[in-house]
Design a protein around this motif. Structure first.
Motif, PDB file in Angstrom:
ATOM      1  N   SER A   6       9.324  -3.327  -3.313  1.00 57.81           N
ATOM      2  CA  SER A   6      10.481  -4.142  -2.972  1.00 57.81           C
ATOM      3  C   SER A   6      10.386  -4.608  -1.520  1.00 57.81           C
ATOM      4  N   LEU A   7      11.274  -5.506  -1.137  1.00 56.51           N
ATOM      5  CA  LEU A   7      11.276  -6.008   0.234  1.00 56.51           C
ATOM      6  C   LEU A   7      11.602  -4.897   1.235  1.00 56.51           C
ATOM      7  N   ARG A   8      12.431  -3.957   0.827  1.00 55.01           N
ATOM      8  CA  ARG A   8      12.750  -2.828   1.709  1.00 55.01           C
ATOM      9  C   ARG A   8      11.517  -1.944   1.922  1.00 55.01           C
ATOM     10  N   ALA A  43       9.107  -3.756   4.190  1.00 57.42           N
ATOM     11  CA  ALA A  43       9.534  -3.705   5.588  1.00 57.42           C
ATOM     12  C   ALA A  43       9.209  -2.346   6.207  1.00 57.42           C
ATOM     13  N   ASP A  44       9.372  -1.261   5.453  1.00 53.20           N
ATOM     14  CA  ASP A  44       9.045   0.068   5.982  1.00 53.20           C
ATOM     15  C   ASP A  44       7.552   0.191   6.255  1.00 53.20           C
ATOM     16  N   LEU A  45       6.717  -0.305   5.336  1.00 52.54           N
ATOM     17  CA  LEU A  45       5.271  -0.250   5.553  1.00 52.54           C
ATOM     18  C   LEU A  45       4.852  -1.113   6.738  1.00 52.54           C
ATOM     19  N   ILE A  46       5.493  -2.258   6.897  1.00 46.87           N
ATOM     20  CA  ILE A  46       5.146  -3.146   8.013  1.00 46.87           C
ATOM     21  C   ILE A  46       5.498  -2.491   9.341  1.00 46.87           C
ATOM     22  N   LYS A  71       6.924 -11.251   4.412  1.00 47.44           N
ATOM     23  CA  LYS A  71       7.305 -10.350   5.493  1.00 47.44           C
ATOM     24  C   LYS A  71       6.127 -10.036   6.407  1.00 47.44           C
ATOM     25  N   THR A  72       4.931  -9.847   5.847  1.00 51.56           N
ATOM     26  CA  THR A  72       3.774  -9.570   6.700  1.00 51.56           C
ATOM     27  C   THR A  72       3.401 -10.787   7.534  1.00 51.56           C
ATOM     28  N   LYS A  73       3.604 -11.982   6.983  1.00 48.57           N
ATOM     29  CA  LYS A  73       3.310 -13.185   7.762  1.00 48.57           C
ATOM     30  C   LYS A  73       4.235 -13.286   8.968  1.00 48.57           C
ATOM     31  N   LYS A  74       5.520 -13.022   8.752  1.00 49.26           N
ATOM     32  CA  LYS A  74       6.456 -13.061   9.869  1.00 49.26           C
ATOM     33  C   LYS A  74       6.143 -11.973  10.887  1.00 49.26           C
ATOM     34  N   ALA A  75       5.733 -10.790  10.399  1.00 48.85           N
ATOM     35  CA  ALA A  75       5.402  -9.704  11.316  1.00 48.85           C
ATOM     36  C   ALA A  75       4.163 -10.047  12.139  1.00 48.85           C
TER      37      ALA A  75
END
Length: 208
Positions: free
Chosen positions: A57-59, A62-65, A82-86
């Protein structure tokens, strides 16, 4: 703990997971790179024609990122929105101030891995799955609420009538001295004169 979480993710998704049976026809074939299904994006089932949701999931992403960015292992995660934004935020931060990549402690005591699964968790992987970015109107200008709308939300009634009430209030206040004088003169004219005899009042009423 952060490095171990990323390592477990790589072992689970790179070494333990199987290669996808059906590959996209446009994807180039690389013999030295392992192919794995991207667990961060939806996957299309060729047999049923239905989309399966992402494995994480997105949550969870986000935790892995967060853990990967803390240990400098962001490049080991599969691509997603999410990884692209990070990665973009990390690139901006590195451009502003150079950051020394921290050494990752995997917990191994010797040079040779004790578990055969730990041998290739850092090897390059080709992730199968297209990352579709959601385009939100007004995101580039920082106004996503009213972007693309012909008019604003209706709001409360007092908000809609505030402008008309302000115009009427200003008009009444502008002529207020004249209105007060006219009011006083009206009741002054209706006041009975004590010098005149009773019963001659214009607005006298009968006692019955």
């Amino acid at each position: 703990m952060a490095a171990r979480a990323v390592k477990r993710f790589r072992i689970r998704e790179v070494i333990t997971a199987k290669a996808p049976s059906i590959l996209p026809p446009t994807a180039p074939s690389l013999s030295h790179v392992a192919r794995r299904t991207n667990p961060f994006v939806p996957q299309l089932n060729a047999k049923t024609g239905k989309w399966a949701p992402p494995k994480y999931s997105l949550r969870q992403q986000a935790d892995l990122i967060k853990k990967a960015r803390k240990t400098g292992m962001l490049d080991l995660l599969p691509p997603s929105t999410k990884t692209k934004k990070a990665r973009e935020r990390l690139a901006v931060a590195q451009a502003a101030q150079p950051v020394v990549k921290a050494q990752v402690i995997t917990g191994e005591t010797s040079s040779t891995p004790t578990n055969p699964k730990d041998a290739g968790w850092q090897r390059p992987v080709e992730w199968v799955g297209k990352v579709r970015e959601r385009k939100v109107a007004g995101a580039e200008i920082g106004n996503r609420l009213y972007a693309g709308r012909k008019r604003m939300f209706k709001g409360h009634k007092w908000e809609r009538l505030a402008e008309k009430r302000a115009i009427r209030r200003n008009m009444l206040l502008r002529d207020m001295p004249k209105r007060i004088a006219r009011y006083k003169q009206y009741y002054r004219r209706r006041r009975p004169n004590p010098l005149k005899p009773a019963g001659t009042s214009k607005n006298a009423k009968l006692p019955f």
